[in-house]
Scaffold this active site. Structure first.
Site, PDB file in Angstrom:
ATOM      1  N   CYS A 290      11.062 -37.719   1.692  1.00 17.59           N
ATOM      2  CA  CYS A 290      12.518 -37.770   1.922  1.00 17.59           C
ATOM      3  C   CYS A 290      12.931 -38.369   3.265  1.00 17.59           C
ATOM      4  O   CYS A 290      13.770 -39.265   3.317  1.00 17.59           O
ATOM      5  CB  CYS A 290      13.116 -36.369   1.877  1.00 17.59           C
ATOM      6  SG  CYS A 290      12.208 -35.146   0.934  1.00 17.59           S
TER       7      CYS A 290
ATOM      8  N   LYS B 202      11.756 -41.987   4.128  1.00 16.02           N
ATOM      9  CA  LYS B 202      12.419 -42.841   3.133  1.00 16.02           C
ATOM     10  C   LYS B 202      13.881 -43.068   3.486  1.00 16.02           C
ATOM     11  O   LYS B 202      14.371 -44.195   3.468  1.00 16.02           O
ATOM     12  CB  LYS B 202      12.301 -42.186   1.754  1.00 16.02           C
ATOM     13  CG  LYS B 202      13.026 -42.944   0.700  1.00 16.02           C
ATOM     14  CD  LYS B 202      13.707 -42.173  -0.359  1.00 16.02           C
ATOM     15  CE  LYS B 202      14.494 -40.967  -0.099  1.00 16.02           C
ATOM     16  NZ  LYS B 202      14.525 -40.076  -1.262  1.00 16.02           N
TER      17      LYS B 202
ATOM     18  N   CYS C  16       7.693 -34.283   2.285  1.00 12.02           N
ATOM     19  CA  CYS C  16       9.087 -34.569   2.621  1.00 12.02           C
ATOM     20  C   CYS C  16       9.219 -35.154   4.020  1.00 12.02           C
ATOM     21  O   CYS C  16       9.838 -36.193   4.226  1.00 12.02           O
ATOM     22  CB  CYS C  16       9.918 -33.297   2.498  1.00 12.02           C
ATOM     23  SG  CYS C  16      11.615 -33.533   2.981  1.00 12.02           S
TER      24      CYS C  16
ATOM     25  N   ARG D 178      14.971 -42.832 -16.250  1.00  8.18           N
ATOM     26  CA  ARG D 178      14.968 -41.932 -17.401  1.00  8.18           C
ATOM     27  C   ARG D 178      15.361 -40.531 -16.937  1.00  8.18           C
ATOM     28  O   ARG D 178      14.961 -40.082 -15.860  1.00  8.18           O
ATOM     29  CB  ARG D 178      13.561 -41.903 -18.011  1.00  8.18           C
ATOM     30  CG  ARG D 178      13.454 -41.206 -19.330  1.00  8.18           C
ATOM     31  CD  ARG D 178      12.194 -41.656 -20.038  1.00  8.18           C
ATOM     32  NE  ARG D 178      10.993 -41.395 -19.237  1.00  8.18           N
ATOM     33  CZ  ARG D 178      10.269 -40.284 -19.290  1.00  8.18           C
ATOM     34  NH1 ARG D 178      10.596 -39.309 -20.108  1.00  8.18           N
ATOM     35  NH2 ARG D 178       9.200 -40.133 -18.540  1.00  8.18           N
TER      36      ARG D 178
ATOM     37  N   TYR E 146      12.913 -42.478  -9.532  1.00  6.18           N
ATOM     38  CA  TYR E 146      13.739 -42.623  -8.330  1.00  6.18           C
ATOM     39  C   TYR E 146      12.995 -43.242  -7.159  1.00  6.18           C
ATOM     40  O   TYR E 146      13.574 -44.009  -6.385  1.00  6.18           O
ATOM     41  CB  TYR E 146      14.409 -41.292  -7.965  1.00  6.18           C
ATOM     42  CG  TYR E 146      13.553 -40.286  -7.215  1.00  6.18           C
ATOM     43  CD1 TYR E 146      13.579 -40.235  -5.828  1.00  6.18           C
ATOM     44  CD2 TYR E 146      12.742 -39.385  -7.885  1.00  6.18           C
ATOM     45  CE1 TYR E 146      12.810 -39.313  -5.126  1.00  6.18           C
ATOM     46  CE2 TYR E 146      11.977 -38.464  -7.199  1.00  6.18           C
ATOM     47  CZ  TYR E 146      12.010 -38.425  -5.825  1.00  6.18           C
ATOM     48  OH  TYR E 146      11.252 -37.514  -5.139  1.00  6.18           O
TER      49      TYR E 146
ATOM     50  N   HIS F 162      43.320 -38.874   0.114  1.00  6.51           N
ATOM     51  CA  HIS F 162      43.547 -40.304  -0.055  1.00  6.51           C
ATOM     52  C   HIS F 162      43.437 -41.037   1.278  1.00  6.51           C
ATOM     53  O   HIS F 162      43.879 -40.481   2.301  1.00  6.51           O
ATOM     54  CB  HIS F 162      44.964 -40.494  -0.633  1.00  6.51           C
ATOM     55  CG  HIS F 162      45.294 -41.902  -0.947  1.00  6.51           C
ATOM     56  ND1 HIS F 162      44.710 -42.585  -1.997  1.00  6.51           N
ATOM     57  CD2 HIS F 162      46.138 -42.775  -0.338  1.00  6.51           C
ATOM     58  CE1 HIS F 162      45.207 -43.811  -2.032  1.00  6.51           C
ATOM     59  NE2 HIS F 162      46.070 -43.957  -1.033  1.00  6.51           N
TER      60      HIS F 162
ATOM     61  N   GLU G 159      14.316 -46.560  -5.381  1.00  8.47           N
ATOM     62  CA  GLU G 159      14.683 -46.491  -3.960  1.00  8.47           C
ATOM     63  C   GLU G 159      13.928 -47.535  -3.151  1.00  8.47           C
ATOM     64  O   GLU G 159      14.505 -48.226  -2.297  1.00  8.47           O
ATOM     65  CB  GLU G 159      14.401 -45.086  -3.410  1.00  8.47           C
ATOM     66  CG  GLU G 159      15.384 -44.055  -3.932  1.00  8.47           C
ATOM     67  CD  GLU G 159      15.106 -42.638  -3.467  1.00  8.47           C
ATOM     68  OE1 GLU G 159      16.036 -41.816  -3.481  1.00  8.47           O
ATOM     69  OE2 GLU G 159      13.947 -42.320  -3.111  1.00  8.47           O
TER      70      GLU G 159
ATOM     71  N   GLU H 235      38.416 -39.047  -4.475  1.00  9.08           N
ATOM     72  CA  GLU H 235      39.685 -38.508  -5.002  1.00  9.08           C
ATOM     73  C   GLU H 235      39.785 -38.730  -6.514  1.00  9.08           C
ATOM     74  O   GLU H 235      40.481 -37.999  -7.214  1.00  9.08           O
ATOM     75  CB  GLU H 235      40.900 -39.103  -4.292  1.00  9.08           C
ATOM     76  CG  GLU H 235      41.164 -40.570  -4.554  1.00  9.08           C
ATOM     77  CD  GLU H 235      42.375 -41.088  -3.767  1.00  9.08           C
ATOM     78  OE1 GLU H 235      43.476 -40.539  -3.943  1.00  9.08           O
ATOM     79  OE2 GLU H 235      42.204 -42.050  -2.993  1.00  9.08           O
TER      80      GLU H 235
HETATM   81  C1  LIG Z   1       8.601 -41.127  -1.487  1.00  7.47           C
HETATM   82  C2  LIG Z   1       9.189 -39.767  -1.750  1.00  7.47           C
HETATM   83  C3  LIG Z   1      10.522 -39.547  -1.542  1.00  7.47           C
HETATM   84  C4  LIG Z   1      11.071 -38.291  -1.772  1.00  7.47           C
HETATM   85  N1  LIG Z   1      12.404 -38.121  -1.569  1.00  7.47           N
HETATM   86  C5  LIG Z   1      12.961 -36.908  -1.768  1.00  7.47           C
HETATM   87  C6  LIG Z   1      14.349 -36.702  -1.510  1.00  7.47           C
HETATM   88  O1  LIG Z   1      15.064 -37.624  -1.123  1.00  7.47           O
HETATM   89  N2  LIG Z   1      14.853 -35.449  -1.695  1.00  7.47           N
HETATM   90  C7  LIG Z   1      14.073 -34.406  -2.118  1.00  7.47           C
HETATM   91  O2  LIG Z   1      14.582 -33.287  -2.257  1.00  7.47           O
HETATM   92  N3  LIG Z   1      12.754 -34.593  -2.397  1.00  7.47           N
HETATM   93  C8  LIG Z   1      12.192 -35.816  -2.223  1.00  7.47           C
HETATM   94  N4  LIG Z   1      10.845 -35.984  -2.460  1.00  7.47           N
HETATM   95  C9  LIG Z   1      10.070 -34.848  -3.005  1.00  7.47           C
HETATM   96  C10 LIG Z   1       9.672 -33.861  -1.908  1.00  7.47           C
HETATM   97  O3  LIG Z   1       8.983 -34.545  -0.894  1.00  7.47           O
HETATM   98  C11 LIG Z   1       8.794 -32.768  -2.505  1.00  7.47           C
HETATM   99  O4  LIG Z   1       9.460 -32.182  -3.590  1.00  7.47           O
HETATM  100  C12 LIG Z   1       8.461 -31.681  -1.480  1.00  7.47           C
HETATM  101  O5  LIG Z   1       7.819 -32.219  -0.365  1.00  7.47           O
HETATM  102  C13 LIG Z   1       7.584 -30.613  -2.136  1.00  7.47           C
HETATM  103  O6  LIG Z   1       7.201 -29.658  -1.191  1.00  7.47           O
HETATM  104  P1  LIG Z   1       5.852 -28.827  -1.403  1.00  7.47           P
HETATM  105  O7  LIG Z   1       5.820 -27.812  -0.319  1.00  7.47           O
HETATM  106  O8  LIG Z   1       5.741 -28.383  -2.790  1.00  7.47           O
HETATM  107  O9  LIG Z   1       4.671 -29.880  -1.191  1.00  7.47           O
HETATM  108  P2  LIG Z   1       4.380 -30.917  -0.040  1.00  7.47           P
HETATM  109  O10 LIG Z   1       5.533 -31.146   0.829  1.00  7.47           O
HETATM  110  O11 LIG Z   1       3.749 -32.077  -0.710  1.00  7.47           O
HETATM  111  O12 LIG Z   1       3.301 -30.172   0.862  1.00  7.47           O
HETATM  112  C14 LIG Z   1       2.013 -29.900   0.393  1.00  7.47           C
HETATM  113  C15 LIG Z   1       1.078 -29.904   1.590  1.00  7.47           C
HETATM  114  O13 LIG Z   1      -0.164 -29.323   1.209  1.00  7.47           O
HETATM  115  C16 LIG Z   1      -1.220 -30.034   1.840  1.00  7.47           C
HETATM  116  N5  LIG Z   1      -2.416 -29.775   1.054  1.00  7.47           N
HETATM  117  C17 LIG Z   1      -2.698 -30.163  -0.215  1.00  7.47           C
HETATM  118  N6  LIG Z   1      -3.856 -29.633  -0.622  1.00  7.47           N
HETATM  119  C18 LIG Z   1      -4.333 -28.894   0.415  1.00  7.47           C
HETATM  120  C19 LIG Z   1      -5.489 -28.080   0.580  1.00  7.47           C
HETATM  121  N7  LIG Z   1      -6.371 -27.896  -0.403  1.00  7.47           N
HETATM  122  N8  LIG Z   1      -5.670 -27.477   1.779  1.00  7.47           N
HETATM  123  C20 LIG Z   1      -4.770 -27.621   2.786  1.00  7.47           C
HETATM  124  N9  LIG Z   1      -3.657 -28.366   2.672  1.00  7.47           N
HETATM  125  C21 LIG Z   1      -3.439 -28.980   1.487  1.00  7.47           C
HETATM  126  C22 LIG Z   1      -0.734 -31.475   1.815  1.00  7.47           C
HETATM  127  O14 LIG Z   1      -1.382 -32.244   2.811  1.00  7.47           O
HETATM  128  C23 LIG Z   1       0.745 -31.299   2.081  1.00  7.47           C
HETATM  129  O15 LIG Z   1       1.049 -31.391   3.456  1.00  7.47           O
HETATM  130  C24 LIG Z   1      10.253 -37.224  -2.225  1.00  7.47           C
HETATM  131  C25 LIG Z   1       8.898 -37.439  -2.435  1.00  7.47           C
HETATM  132  C26 LIG Z   1       8.354 -38.690  -2.203  1.00  7.47           C
HETATM  133  C27 LIG Z   1       6.893 -38.900  -2.438  1.00  7.47           C
END
Ligand SMILES: Cc1cc2nc3c(=O)[nH]c(=O)nc-3n(C[C@H](O)[C@H](O)[C@H](O)COP(=O)(O)OP(=O)(O)OC[C@H]3O[C@@H](n4cnc5c(N)ncnc54)[C@H](O)[C@@H]3O)c2cc1C
Length: 460
Positions: free
Chosen positions: A48, A51, A43, A206, A179, A437, A183, A442
């Site tokens: 997010c 972006k 994110c 979709r 999305y 308004h 975007e 609205e």
């Molecule tokens: C381009 C894009 C735009 C997005 N826009 C939006 C938006 O507008 N609004 C929204 O709500 N969501 C958005 N998302 C989705 C959002 O980013 C994710 O849903 C969110 O970051 C998920 O959080 P998380 O903690 O599950 O994983 P992540 O944030 O992906 O964090 C996982 C972390 O684990 C680390 N990791 C992985 N494996 C290991 C390992 N074995 N050892 C140590 N570290 C590891 C990774 O490096 C990463 O930093 C977007 C995603 C993308 C790709």
């Protein structure tokens, strides 16, 4: 728990992991968190936040164009991609530092390394060190997938690389209809690139309401984005300094960059799940119960790695609920219904609740209220655009079960409408609310005439 080095080991420092680590530590747990790339996760670093910054940048073009109708004359407006990227990177670095400071203040031990499971209580770091933990939280997120192998796939970039291009591509082909694809189509087009969006399905986006999908596509095309559906990229051929993209239709499109945004997969490869006997669900994510507990009693998983609803606020809630459940003596289940969501496309989408198709499949009676009109701002600017507002209502009890908006401010509207939908507001409650308004929103409280009403078709 004193037999263990730590009470909780969190793998992954993204939205879900960071929240869980901080709250668990505040509940008194000894917490260690491993992050292999950058704190903040997808994110903050490549999702997010960056972006949305690029979306803001891309929208100035429309504002500059619209300004003329309001009497403004602008001297030559020029855009510089390296400046935008450098400024964006500075902001992301600031946020990353803020995440680190927050965790340190909560006494979470942060280690910059990849971590994998040896067994349900043992985590191995990249240098071979092992840490014994009472509980393990897997919060490793997801990563872009590229779909089937095709010739020249190595030339394609994903959203990860799109944030770091050294220059703005003059021509971009984006494959995908979700999305992220939509975007980025709006971002590149707004900044001045020629964009072709290629999607194998019948229509983009979709899962969104069909009226929304149609409306957004129509407006994207009006704004100069070429949308090709029913076909896919068959090969990417290098042709001098650019690429020739061969489509399954047989046509070729010239491009300086080819981006694939065809979906994301949970980050589970090489994590050692089998060694710890952690089961994977049919959707490719780690299987969890309503408390985010995996098949192993002391191993939990939250966020995108579970492939439930892949959004930042959901990952954060799941991480928080996990910490409260396990370390705060407050068992908490996250409610995954009526999660509002936005697409920061051009035009923007904001939505919460059921689509018309979902309501008609689930409810005995569905009423639809719909308005489509030229927004006030477009009158003087002369911009060829319309907004769409749509309410999906349960015809049996008058409850508003879905709200869908396309147009400027749609995301902000959906966040507020989500409160009403979550509270179970009825159409009569919407109608009883005084209009504000002149706004676009609205219309949500002034739509009196049903556009359509459907009884569920009897099951065959
Ligand atoms: C381009 C894009 C735009 C997005 N826009 C939006 C938006 O507008 N609004 C929204 O709500 N969501 C958005 N998302 C989705 C959002 O980013 C994710 O849903 C969110 O970051 C998920 O959080 P998380 O903690 O599950 O994983 P992540 O944030 O992906 O964090 C996982 C972390 O684990 C680390 N990791 C992985 N494996 C290991 C390992 N074995 N050892 C140590 N570290 C590891 C990774 O490096 C990463 O930093 C977007 C995603 C993308 C790709």
């Amino acid at each position: 728990m004193s037999d263990y080095d730590v009470d909780l080991f969190v793998i992954g420092g993204g939205s879900g992991g960071v929240r869980a680590a901080r709250i668990a530590a505040q509940h008194g747990a000894r917490v260690m968190l491993a992050e292999e790339y950058r704190l903040g996760g997808t994110c903050v670093i490549r999702g997010c936040v960056p972006k949305k910054l690029l979306v803001y940048a891309s929208r100035f073009r429309g504002e500059f164009e619209d300004a003329a109708g309001y009497g403004w004359t602008l001297q030559h407006a020029a855009f510089d991609w390296p400046t935008l990227i450098a400024n964006k990177d500075r902001e992301i670095a600031r946020l990353e530092a803020a995440y680190k400071a927050t965790l340190e203040r909560a006494d979470v031990a942060i280690i910059k390394t990849r971590a994998t499971l040896v067994d349900a209580h043992t985590v191995q770091l990249a240098n071979g060190d092992r840490v014994r933990a009472g509980y393990v939280l897997i919060a490793t997120g997801g990563a872009p997938s590229y779909g089937d192998a095709i010739p020249g796939l190595e030339h394609a970039i994903s959203s990860n690389e799109a944030f770091h291009l050294s220059e703005l591509p003059r021509r971009v082909v984006i494959q995908g209809g979700g999305y992220i694809a939509v975007e980025f189509a709006g971002i590149f087009a707004g900044l001045g690139s020629h964009v072709t969006l290629v999607y194998r399905g019948e229509n983009i986006l979709r899962g969104f309401d069909d009226d929304v999908r149609q409306h957004v596509r129509m407006d994207m095309e009006k704004h100069g984005i070429k949308v090709l559906t029913g076909c896919k990229v068959a090969a990417i051929e290098q042709a001098g300094g650019h690429f020739s993209v061969r489509l399954s239709s047989g046509n070729h499109v010239a491009a300086d960059r080819v981006m694939f945004a065809v979906g994301r997969s949970p980050n589970i490869a090489g994590l050692g799940l089998e060694r710890a006997h952690v089961e994977v669900a049919k959707n490719g994510g780690i299987a969890v119960d309503e408390y985010s507990r995996t098949s192993i009693h002391n191993v939990y998983a939250v966020g995108d790695v579970t492939n439930r609803i892949n959004l930042t606020p959901v990952a954060i809630r799941e991480g928080h609920a996990f910490a409260d459940t396990v370390f705060g003596a407050k068992p908490t289940v996250v409610d995954h219904t009526n999660v509002p969501t936005a697409v920061f496309s051009d035009p923007e989408i904001g939505t919460v609740g059921l689509t018309e198709a979902q309501a008609r499949a689930q409810l005995p009676q569905t009423d639809i209220y719909k308005a489509m009109f030229k927004p006030l701002k477009a009158t003087l600017s002369g911009r060829d655009t319309t907004v769409l507002l749509k309410l999906v209502v349960d015809g049996m009890n008058d409850q508003v079960v879905g709200c869908h908006v396309v147009g400027e401010g749609a995301a902000e509207m959906a966040q507020i409408a989500a409160i009403a939908v979550k509270m179970g507001a009825t159409k009569a409650d919407f109608d009883a609310t005084m209009a504000l308004h002149p706004t676009t929103a609205e219309e949500l409280v002034t739509m009196r005439q049903k556009t359509a009403s459907y009884a569920r078709a009897a099951a065959e």
